[in-house]
Design a protein around this motif. Structure first.
Motif, PDB file in Angstrom:
ATOM      1  N   LEU A 148       0.627   0.316   5.700  1.00 51.74           N
ATOM      2  CA  LEU A 148       0.175   0.348   7.098  1.00 51.74           C
ATOM      3  C   LEU A 148       1.149  -0.419   7.981  1.00 51.74           C
ATOM      4  CD1 LEU A 148      -2.313   1.224   8.888  1.00 51.74           C
ATOM      5  CD2 LEU A 148      -3.194  -1.085   8.503  1.00 51.74           C
ATOM      6  N   ALA A 149       1.582  -1.576   7.509  1.00 48.85           N
ATOM      7  CA  ALA A 149       2.496  -2.401   8.298  1.00 48.85           C
ATOM      8  C   ALA A 149       3.863  -1.751   8.450  1.00 48.85           C
ATOM      9  CB  ALA A 149       2.637  -3.778   7.649  1.00 48.85           C
ATOM     10  N   SER A 150       4.297  -1.004   7.432  1.00 47.36           N
ATOM     11  CA  SER A 150       5.638  -0.414   7.457  1.00 47.36           C
ATOM     12  C   SER A 150       5.687   0.942   8.141  1.00 47.36           C
ATOM     13  CB  SER A 150       6.172  -0.276   6.027  1.00 47.36           C
ATOM     14  OG  SER A 150       5.450   0.714   5.312  1.00 47.36           O
ATOM     15  N   GLY A 151       4.524   1.507   8.484  1.00 45.42           N
ATOM     16  CA  GLY A 151       4.500   2.822   9.093  1.00 45.42           C
ATOM     17  C   GLY A 151       4.695   3.946   8.103  1.00 45.42           C
ATOM     18  N   ALA A 152       4.357   3.726   6.837  1.00 43.15           N
ATOM     19  CA  ALA A 152       4.527   4.738   5.799  1.00 43.15           C
ATOM     20  C   ALA A 152       3.552   5.884   5.980  1.00 43.15           C
ATOM     21  CB  ALA A 152       4.345   4.106   4.418  1.00 43.15           C
ATOM     22  N   ALA A 153       3.844   6.996   5.292  1.00 43.58           N
ATOM     23  CA  ALA A 153       3.011   8.190   5.400  1.00 43.58           C
ATOM     24  C   ALA A 153       1.985   8.295   4.289  1.00 43.58           C
ATOM     25  CB  ALA A 153       3.890   9.444   5.404  1.00 43.58           C
ATOM     26  N   VAL A 154       2.367   7.938   3.068  1.00 39.77           N
ATOM     27  CA  VAL A 154       1.510   8.170   1.902  1.00 39.77           C
ATOM     28  C   VAL A 154       1.632   7.015   0.927  1.00 39.77           C
ATOM     29  CG1 VAL A 154       1.029   9.712  -0.055  1.00 39.77           C
ATOM     30  CG2 VAL A 154       1.804  10.688   2.114  1.00 39.77           C
ATOM     31  N   VAL A 155       0.510   6.636   0.341  1.00 43.75           N
ATOM     32  CA  VAL A 155       0.480   5.795  -0.845  1.00 43.75           C
ATOM     33  C   VAL A 155      -0.142   6.638  -1.949  1.00 43.75           C
ATOM     34  CG1 VAL A 155      -0.480   3.726  -1.926  1.00 43.75           C
ATOM     35  CG2 VAL A 155       0.247   3.654   0.456  1.00 43.75           C
ATOM     36  N   ARG A 156       0.508   6.701  -3.105  1.00 48.37           N
ATOM     37  CA  ARG A 156      -0.006   7.522  -4.207  1.00 48.37           C
ATOM     38  C   ARG A 156       0.370   6.898  -5.537  1.00 48.37           C
ATOM     39  NH1 ARG A 156       3.665  11.574  -2.330  1.00 48.37           N
ATOM     40  NH2 ARG A 156       1.997  13.133  -2.265  1.00 48.37           N
ATOM     41  N   PRO A 157      -0.336   7.278  -6.623  1.00 47.92           N
ATOM     42  CA  PRO A 157       0.035   6.768  -7.946  1.00 47.92           C
ATOM     43  C   PRO A 157       1.436   7.241  -8.339  1.00 47.92           C
ATOM     44  CG  PRO A 157      -2.165   7.714  -7.969  1.00 47.92           C
ATOM     45  CD  PRO A 157      -1.553   8.088  -6.659  1.00 47.92           C
ATOM     46  N   GLY A 158       2.206   6.343  -8.926  1.00 43.75           N
ATOM     47  CA  GLY A 158       3.523   6.691  -9.427  1.00 43.75           C
ATOM     48  C   GLY A 158       3.480   7.076 -10.889  1.00 43.75           C
ATOM     49  N   THR A 159       4.602   7.433 -11.433  1.00 40.79           N
ATOM     50  CA  THR A 159       4.659   7.875 -12.833  1.00 40.79           C
ATOM     51  C   THR A 159       4.473   6.729 -13.816  1.00 40.79           C
ATOM     52  OG1 THR A 159       7.078   7.659 -12.776  1.00 40.79           O
ATOM     53  CG2 THR A 159       6.147   9.833 -12.272  1.00 40.79           C
ATOM     54  N   ASP A 160       4.674   5.493 -13.366  1.00 44.07           N
ATOM     55  CA  ASP A 160       4.552   4.344 -14.264  1.00 44.07           C
ATOM     56  C   ASP A 160       3.163   3.719 -14.232  1.00 44.07           C
ATOM     57  OD1 ASP A 160       4.546   3.247 -11.759  1.00 44.07           O
ATOM     58  OD2 ASP A 160       6.125   1.784 -12.135  1.00 44.07           O
ATOM     59  N   GLY A 161       2.222   4.362 -13.526  1.00 42.58           N
ATOM     60  CA  GLY A 161       0.866   3.814 -13.442  1.00 42.58           C
ATOM     61  C   GLY A 161       0.645   2.935 -12.235  1.00 42.58           C
TER      62      GLY A 161
END
Length: 236
Positions: A214-227
């Motif tokens: 939220l602070a960085s202005g990102a578009a998506v947070v999602r699970p990565g391949t490493d868990g």
């Protein structure tokens, strides 16, 4: 958006994820206004967050949902961001799920947060942000929870389109596609019983990732391949 000193409305603050989000935001110096369904829990939590403004709302009351951003802006003398973390779940094969259950899922998981965020958009300044917790099911629909997955995907699709609409205004739109966490959410299903679940992701880590995004202005947070969780600056 700098977290410290920002004015943020958190909707769904009586839930596990929404409450954790409000707590982290408050801890990082944000001024929060909070909304939730459980009046007693909301009042108790608001006291712990510096006696911040609090308002009870019902996800089925679309007018009430739409009024939250204006209320928060008045209570905080401004508004920089709105975060929604409301939701409910149901399990069962699609042919065994009633239309009433589907209607409930869509109302709580899609229509209510959309009403909140839609009303917030014209109130936010350049550099402001809206965010919603959708879930990994928005991009990886879950067998045995087709209607739940569809309701979350509907919200995610709305966020994707709105992100493009708001680009010129400089209002950021975040889709938090969080994985399963051991918050008891699945055990409170409105229909059906949860299947065997993998170990839940860490709630504190997930919430910190959302606040950072939220602070960085990102578009998506999602699970990565490493868990773990990954943050993406723009939609794939």
């Amino acid at each position: 958006m700098s977290t410290a000193g920002s004015k943020v409305l958190v909707v769904g603050a009586t839930g596990a994820v929404g409450g954790a989000l409000a707590g982290v935001l408050h801890g990082r110096g944000a001024r929060c206004a909070v909304a939730g369904r459980d009046a007693g829990r909301l009042a108790e939590r608001a006291r712990g967050w510096g006696g911040c403004p609090a308002r009870v709302f019902d996800a089925y009351d679309m007018d009430g949902c739409a009024a939250l951003a204006g209320w928060a802006r008045e209570a905080l003398s401004g508004l920089d961001a709105v975060v929604t973390a409301v939701g409910t779940v149901a399990f069962g094969r699609s042919e065994d799920t009633s239309d009433e259950v589907l209607e409930h899922l869509v109302a709580v998981n899609a229509l209510a947060p959309i009403a909140v965020l839609r009303a917030a958009l014209p109130l936010l300044p350049e550099g402001g942000a809206v965010a919603a917790v959708t879930g990994v099911v928005a991009e990886r629909p879950m067998p045995g929870a087709a209607d739940y997955s569809a309701s979350k995907a509907a919200l995610s699709a709305w966020l994707t389109a709105v992100r493009r609409e708001q680009r010129r205004r400089g209002v950021h739109v975040l889709d938090a596609r969080l994985p399963h966490m051991d918050t008891g959410f699945a055990d409170r299903a409105v229909a059906g019983s949860p299947p065997p679940m993998p170990p839940g992701a860490d709630l504190d880590a997930a919430v910190r990732a959302v606040v950072d995004a939220l602070a960085s202005g990102a578009a998506v947070v999602r699970p990565g391949t490493d868990g773990g969780l990954v943050t993406e600056a723009r939609e794939r």
